[in-house]
Structure formats: C-alpha cells, structure tokens
Design a protein around this motif. Structure first.
Motif, PDB file in Angstrom:
ATOM      1  N   PHE A   1     -10.260  -5.435  -5.742  1.00 54.19           N
ATOM      2  CA  PHE A   1      -9.781  -4.985  -6.673  1.00 54.19           C
ATOM      3  C   PHE A   1     -10.775  -6.342  -7.933  1.00 54.19           C
ATOM      4  O   PHE A   1     -11.396  -6.731  -7.124  1.00 54.19           O
TER       5      PHE A   1
ATOM      6  N   VAL B   1       1.534 -10.613  -9.986  1.00 58.18           N
ATOM      7  CA  VAL B   1       0.573  -8.998  -9.545  1.00 58.18           C
ATOM      8  C   VAL B   1       0.428  -9.287  -7.681  1.00 58.18           C
ATOM      9  O   VAL B   1      -0.125  -8.874  -7.197  1.00 58.18           O
ATOM     10  N   THR B   2       1.265 -10.307  -7.140  1.00 63.20           N
ATOM     11  CA  THR B   2       1.297 -10.124  -5.486  1.00 63.20           C
ATOM     12  C   THR B   2       2.687  -9.401  -4.983  1.00 63.20           C
ATOM     13  O   THR B   2       3.401 -10.277  -5.820  1.00 63.20           O
TER      14      THR B   2
ATOM     15  N   TYR C   1      -2.853  -6.836  -6.073  1.00 62.42           N
ATOM     16  CA  TYR C   1      -2.472  -5.723  -6.447  1.00 62.42           C
ATOM     17  C   TYR C   1      -2.828  -4.753  -5.810  1.00 62.42           C
ATOM     18  O   TYR C   1      -3.772  -3.627  -6.013  1.00 62.42           O
TER      19      TYR C   1
END
Length: 264
Positions: free
Chosen positions: A161, A224-225, A263
């Motif tokens: 990412f 975002v994890t 992500y």
C-alpha cells in the motif's frame, strides 16, 4: 509425510545455530536478536552509533545463556562491508562455529518527505542503506553462510500500500522484497531459504519523528488496521524466528507481511 527429525525437534529450536542481525541495538532489530537467542541461537549484532544500547542487548542475550557480541558498522553503502564480513568470520571462529546459519538484514533508515522535495543525496542515503548494503553484505557473507541456512530482509507494508511522503522508501522496500525472491531462486540449490518480512507501521523509535510530528497518527493507523492498533516490535520478531527455525524450512522467496491487516 514429515521427516523424522522434524517430528522430534521443537519447531522453533535454534540451539547450535549462529545469527547475524544488522541494526540489532534497538527497536525491531533488538527484538529479533532477543527472539533468536531465546530460541537458542548465538547472536552477532551490528550497531551504527548506539554502543550502550548495543551492549544492553548483548547483556540480555548472555543472561539467556547464549553467546553474543555487538560489532560497530555503518551500513550506509558498502564501505565497511568487507571489514564487517571479516569481523563476523573471526567471531564465529572464536566461538568454534563452522559458519553462519542466519542472516537478518534489518539495518535501515527512513525518509518521510514529499516526492517533490527529495534530494539526490537523500535518495542515495535511503537506497544505499536499505537496499545496496543488503545486496552486498549478503554477497560478502555467502562463503560463510552454511548450506540449509536462512536469509531474511526486513521489507515494509509500503511494498503493498502507499502513504504520502514515502515514495522512495516504499518503492525501494518493494524492490528489496522482490530481490529476496530472486535470492531464494539462486540459493535454493544450497538449501538456503530467503524471505522478506514486511511490517506495517510500528510504534518504535524508528518512527519516533513522524509520531511526534503527528500525535494523531497512532489513532489513524489503528483505524485502518484490521486488528485495531499500531504494531510494536514484539509483533514481528517472533515471525522472523519462526522463519529461521525448522518450522520455516519450506518457505522461501516470499514476502510475509506482518501488519495486523493494515489497509486490507
């Protein structure tokens, strides 16, 4: 059917093995060195400038009844690689070891700035430390690396990412991960595995400047994890130890991301 020796041996047993961990005085490198020692390996680690921290790691390993030594080496490029390889060979000989079993290329530097402002000097610093030194240190140690050994490089979640300001760092980490696949192909005939372990964002002093600059970063990364938090060094070192153990003998040429599902 598993071979007999794998059935009777603990899968993480590294007794009788020797390891070199670059950048082993702090953060992720420190945890990797300690995990390998806990599994039974004797450990040579390198440090660039933090001699007291390196000595603390050596002391912690010796208290585990394993042998350990720290060697000063600046891996920003190739200038000290020959001397480091000679020091490793000499240390192994003093231990009566027949060679090196594990090489963990962990030493690195970060660079967090917009693509439009990165300079050629900064580009060279990041590439030389994080990629060029890995290639040529591994090459220099090939005669010392035992058949059936392990080579690990620390990649990055940024190989999958992207995040603004990390274009050069993330791109070269992706290149390093692909290099390990090529290395797995070339070293396979000797029974040597080669893999990249690629952490997500870690709450260590490696990222201290970025975390201090943006106090909300920890919360954002957790959001975002998949597992809901920023990683720590202790989340990664055990994976490296597993790959270096009998349990990892059939894994090579792989990029193994250890990011808590960042992500996804």
């Amino acid at each position: 059917m598993p071979s007999q020796d794998l059935r009777i041996q603990p899968t993480t047993d590294l007794h009788g093995k020797t390891a070199l961990v670059t950048g082993g005085s702090r953060s992720l490198g420190k945890d990797i060195a300690l995990r390998l020692a806990q599994a039974g390996a004797d450990v040579i680690s390198t440090y660039r400038s933090q001699s007291e921290a390196a000595a603390e790691v050596v002391d912690a390993i010796t208290r585990l009844d394993r042998r350990a030594v720290a060697v000063q080496a600046d891996l920003e490029g190739t200038g000290q690689i020959a001397a480091l390889a000679e020091a490793v060979v000499a240390q192994l000989a003093s231990w009566g070891a027949e060679g090196l079993d594990i090489l963990v290329n962990n030493a690195g530097v970060s660079s967090h700035q917009p693509f439009g402002s990165i300079t050629e000097d900064e580009f060279d610093r990041v590439v030389n430390t994080n990629f060029k030194s890995v290639v040529f240190l591994t090459q220099a140690l090939l005669p010392t690396l035992n058949d059936g050994g392990r080579v690990i490089a620390i990649g990055s979640g940024l190989g999958r990412f992207t995040m603004a300001g990390l274009s050069v760092y993330g791109s070269l980490k992706a290149g390093l991960e692909q290099y390990m696949a090529y290395l797995g192909t070339e070293l396979g005939p000797r029974g040597i595995t080669a893999n990249a372990v690629s952490p997500g964002a870690l709450d260590t002093d490696f990222n201290a400047a970025a975390l201090e600059h943006d106090p909300q970063m920890r919360g954002f990364i957790g959001s975002v994890t998949a597992l809901g938090r920023m990683g720590v060094a202790e989340d990664v070192g055990g994976v490296v130890a597993m790959l270096c153990s009998p349990a990892g003998r059939w894994i090579t040429g792989q990029r193994i991301e250890v990011s808590g599902g960042m992500y996804l």
